[in-house]
Enzyme design. Structure first.
Site, PDB file in Angstrom:
ATOM      1  N   LYS A 165       0.880  -1.175   0.000  1.00 13.57           N
ATOM      2  CA  LYS A 165       0.000   0.000   0.000  1.00 13.57           C
ATOM      3  C   LYS A 165       0.912   1.217   0.000  1.00 13.57           C
ATOM      4  O   LYS A 165       1.541   1.536   1.002  1.00 13.57           O
ATOM      5  CB  LYS A 165      -0.901   0.047   1.243  1.00 13.57           C
ATOM      6  CG  LYS A 165      -1.918   1.188   1.152  1.00 13.57           C
ATOM      7  CD  LYS A 165      -2.274   1.800   2.485  1.00 13.57           C
ATOM      8  CE  LYS A 165      -1.393   2.936   2.916  1.00 13.57           C
ATOM      9  NZ  LYS A 165      -1.397   4.173   2.121  1.00 13.57           N
ATOM     10  N   SER A 168       5.695   6.613  10.810  1.00 17.48           N
ATOM     11  CA  SER A 168       5.835   7.200  12.152  1.00 17.48           C
ATOM     12  C   SER A 168       5.789   6.144  13.243  1.00 17.48           C
ATOM     13  O   SER A 168       5.197   5.073  13.086  1.00 17.48           O
ATOM     14  CB  SER A 168       4.714   8.217  12.387  1.00 17.48           C
ATOM     15  OG  SER A 168       3.486   7.530  12.518  1.00 17.48           O
ATOM     16  N   GLU A 198      10.173   0.329  10.548  1.00 22.68           N
ATOM     17  CA  GLU A 198      11.226   1.345  10.434  1.00 22.68           C
ATOM     18  C   GLU A 198      10.544   2.672  10.744  1.00 22.68           C
ATOM     19  O   GLU A 198       9.777   3.186   9.931  1.00 22.68           O
ATOM     20  CB  GLU A 198      11.813   1.281   9.015  1.00 22.68           C
ATOM     21  CG  GLU A 198      13.178   1.915   8.928  1.00 22.68           C
ATOM     22  CD  GLU A 198      13.103   3.338   8.446  1.00 22.68           C
ATOM     23  OE1 GLU A 198      13.067   4.235   9.325  1.00 22.68           O
ATOM     24  OE2 GLU A 198      13.078   3.549   7.227  1.00 22.68           O
ATOM     25  N   LEU A 199      10.786   3.173  11.958  1.00 25.58           N
ATOM     26  CA  LEU A 199       9.953   4.267  12.474  1.00 25.58           C
ATOM     27  C   LEU A 199      10.729   5.581  12.598  1.00 25.58           C
ATOM     28  O   LEU A 199      11.759   5.754  11.983  1.00 25.58           O
ATOM     29  CB  LEU A 199       9.349   3.816  13.813  1.00 25.58           C
ATOM     30  CG  LEU A 199       8.648   2.447  13.765  1.00 25.58           C
ATOM     31  CD1 LEU A 199       8.154   2.033  15.137  1.00 25.58           C
ATOM     32  CD2 LEU A 199       7.498   2.433  12.751  1.00 25.58           C
ATOM     33  N   CYS A 207      13.926   9.973   7.780  1.00 27.64           N
ATOM     34  CA  CYS A 207      13.991   9.492   9.174  1.00 27.64           C
ATOM     35  C   CYS A 207      15.405   9.577   9.724  1.00 27.64           C
ATOM     36  O   CYS A 207      15.590   9.592  10.933  1.00 27.64           O
ATOM     37  CB  CYS A 207      13.518   8.049   9.254  1.00 27.64           C
ATOM     38  SG  CYS A 207      11.899   7.819   8.567  1.00 27.64           S
ATOM     39  N   GLU A 237      11.095  15.061  16.403  1.00 25.40           N
ATOM     40  CA  GLU A 237      11.555  15.019  15.003  1.00 25.40           C
ATOM     41  C   GLU A 237      10.947  16.185  14.209  1.00 25.40           C
ATOM     42  O   GLU A 237       9.731  16.379  14.219  1.00 25.40           O
ATOM     43  CB  GLU A 237      11.111  13.674  14.399  1.00 25.40           C
ATOM     44  CG  GLU A 237      11.721  13.365  13.064  1.00 25.40           C
ATOM     45  CD  GLU A 237      11.318  11.970  12.572  1.00 25.40           C
ATOM     46  OE1 GLU A 237      10.213  11.492  12.892  1.00 25.40           O
ATOM     47  OE2 GLU A 237      12.129  11.364  11.845  1.00 25.40           O
TER      48      GLU A 237
HETATM   49  C1  SIN Z   1      13.865   7.004   5.597  1.00 26.16           C
HETATM   50  O1  SIN Z   1      13.825   8.206   5.736  1.00 26.16           O
HETATM   51  O2  SIN Z   1      13.055   6.274   6.136  1.00 26.16           O
HETATM   52  C2  SIN Z   1      14.899   6.315   4.742  1.00 26.16           C
HETATM   53  C3  SIN Z   1      16.098   7.081   4.516  1.00 26.16           C
HETATM   54  C4  SIN Z   1      17.200   6.274   3.848  1.00 26.16           C
HETATM   55  O3  SIN Z   1      16.998   5.151   3.382  1.00 26.16           O
HETATM   56  O4  SIN Z   1      18.301   6.785   3.836  1.00 26.16           O
END
Ligand code: SIN
Length: 477
Positions: free
Chosen positions: A172, A226, A247-248, A281, A381
């Site tokens: 999705k 998030s 992966e947050l 992130c 963040e």
């Molecule tokens: C992300 O912002 O989740 C991934 C960034 C990256 O793969 O470097």
């Protein structure tokens, strides 16, 4: 204009459904449409992925790898088109979008090879007539939910290991940037990925994740986004004990020691901070600069940041694009305002350029000096082009400040002293630490966080393990 349907079981479906209109965040112009799928369409995709699993999981790793390699080649063949599309729907500058296409393709290439190295093992048995075999098998149908900040790479970083391992996959994509996902599905089809192995369902996030969660054939959920949503998915997945990769959020500290190479630290800090307008992130979020280098760093860094060109990513020379939407913009504006009210000095930028009618939200690349730990920007963040800088004195202080967060995705250290760098990098409670490196992400390395930044790793030899079950066969002869 890109008008797409959903891609389910190798067919483009969803003609009669309502549409999501995708707009260019730099201009407000319409870029394309995708259907709004719900539970019913997701159930169809699960059925298709389940049917396809029987054949796909039985193929040899080499056969799956060869199809993935063809997919990799097609991504590169169409890199210009993919990069332009990504700039149009996400806003990131074209050069950066091109970098993302290659980064996304590199996961496909890496895992096409890595699938051939899914080794089991033979362990000495507990008696003379006992044998222990350990084998690894694909998990099954995977449900993926991906973010808008990397419309291609966050799909392939999940899709490629899943397919290489023998799993089938439903993604999705985000409502803001689904078009890149649809274009990838076309290329996957062209590469010969069999029907049902890769499905794309755009639409209502709650309905789609509900369908994933309630169907026991979906054995694994993989999500980038998030911490708040990750927590919710974990609770929902608990019912069926689904395997999870999450992966947050992050809140990356950057420690710049007195003995850092100033030019390198400045260039890397800029690369890390302003990548995707600060909307990643792993972006540098808060800077801790030692007192001996503080003035020089603030001065050189600010001068370079002041030169960054903000604008529409399709225009020549633009290095920083818009923010994705109004709520992202408001958060950045609020954090900057609060920091200045509490005594920070705005050295560069500080202003937003919002057009509510067109729904375009730009924010100037901003440097805040004299920042203190009590300011929101130092503990929540930002997801925007703001670099807050705090002065520190000792390594112990830097470690304490850097680790004082519920997040643990990425951190950065700049020092030319090997002993010091070794101690600092080992003391940081983070899944990824860049040492004199502001952009550590690469297909060859495990990406992921500690604490509330998530579970599991993507990329590297670890990335494929997330899509494998370990089976122990106890044989009595
Ligand atoms: C992300 O912002 O989740 C991934 C960034 C990256 O793969 O470097």
């Amino acid at each position: 204009m890109y008008d797409y349907l959903n891609y389910i079981g190798g067919k483009w479906t969803g003609e009669g459904l309502e549409k999501i209109i995708v707009k260019n965040p730099a201009t407000g112009e319409k870029v394309g449409t995708v259907p709004i799928a719900g539970e019913k369409e997701t159930e169809q995709a699960i059925e298709a992925a389940h049917q396809a699993f029987a054949d796909w999981s039985k193929r040899t790793a080499e056969e799956r790898g060869n199809i993935l390699k063809r997919f990799f080649e097609l991504m590169l063949e169409y890199e210009d088109e993919l990069a332009k599309l990504m700039t149009e729907e996400n806003g990131k500058p074209y050069k950066e979008a091109m970098g993302e296409v290659r980064y996304a393709a590199s996961f496909v290439e890496w895992f096409a090879e890595e699938g051939k190295r899914i080794y089991g093992r033979i362990v000495p048995g507990k008696s003379e007539n006992h044998r222990i075999r350990v084998i690894k098998q694909p998990v099954g149908v995977v449900g993926a939910i991906t973010p808008w900040n990397f419309p291609a790479a966050m799909i392939t970083r999940k899709l490629a290991p899943a397919l290489a391992a023998g799993c089938t996959f439903i993604v999705k994509p985000p409502e803001q940037t689904p078009l890149t996902a649809m274009r990838l599905a076309e290329l996957a089809e062209q590469a010969g990925i069999p029907e049902g192995v890769f499905n794309v369902v755009c639409g209502n996030p709650e309905a789609i994740s509900k369908a994933f969660m309630k169907d026991s054939r979906v054995r694994k959920i993989t999500f980038t986004g998030s911490t708040e949503v990750g927590r919710l998915l974990m609770k929902q997945g608990a019912e069926q004990i689904k395997k999870m990769s999450l992966e947050l959020g992050g809140h990356a500290p950057v420690i710049i020691c007195d003995d850092a190479d100033l030019n390198k630290a400045v260039d890397m800090a800029i690369a890390s901070k302003f990548r995707n307008s600060g909307q990643t992130c792993v972006c540098a979020n808060r800077f801790y600069v030692q007192s001996g280098i503080y003035e020089a760093f603030v001065d050189r860094f600010s001068k370079k940041v002041a030169q960054l060109k903000l604008g529409n990513g399709l225009e020549e020379g633009v290095e920083v694009g818009p923010l994705i939407d109004q709520s992202g913009y408001e958060k950045v504006e609020r954090q900057v305002k609060e920091a200045i009210e509490k005594g920070a000095t705005c050295v560069v930028g500080g202003k937003g350029i919002a057009d509510d009618e067109k729904e375009t939200y730009f924010f100037e690349p901003t440097v805040l000096a004299g920042v203190t730990a009590d300011m929101e920007v130092m503990h929540i963040e930002t997801f925007g082009p703001v670099a807050p800088i705090q002065k520190y004195e000792t390594d112990e202080e830097a470690i304490r400040l850097a680790n004082d967060t519920p997040f643990g995705l990425a951190a950065y250290v700049f020092t030319e002293n090997v002993s010091r760098g070794t101690r600092l990098t080992e003391a940081l409670d983070y899944g990824i630490v860049g040492w004199n490196d502001g952009v550590p992400s690469t297909a060859q390395a495990p990406f992921g966080g500690t604490k509330q930044s998530g579970l599991g790793r993507e990329g590297g030899i670890e990335g494929i393990e997330e899509y494998l079950e370990v089976k122990y066969i106890s044989l009595s002869i």
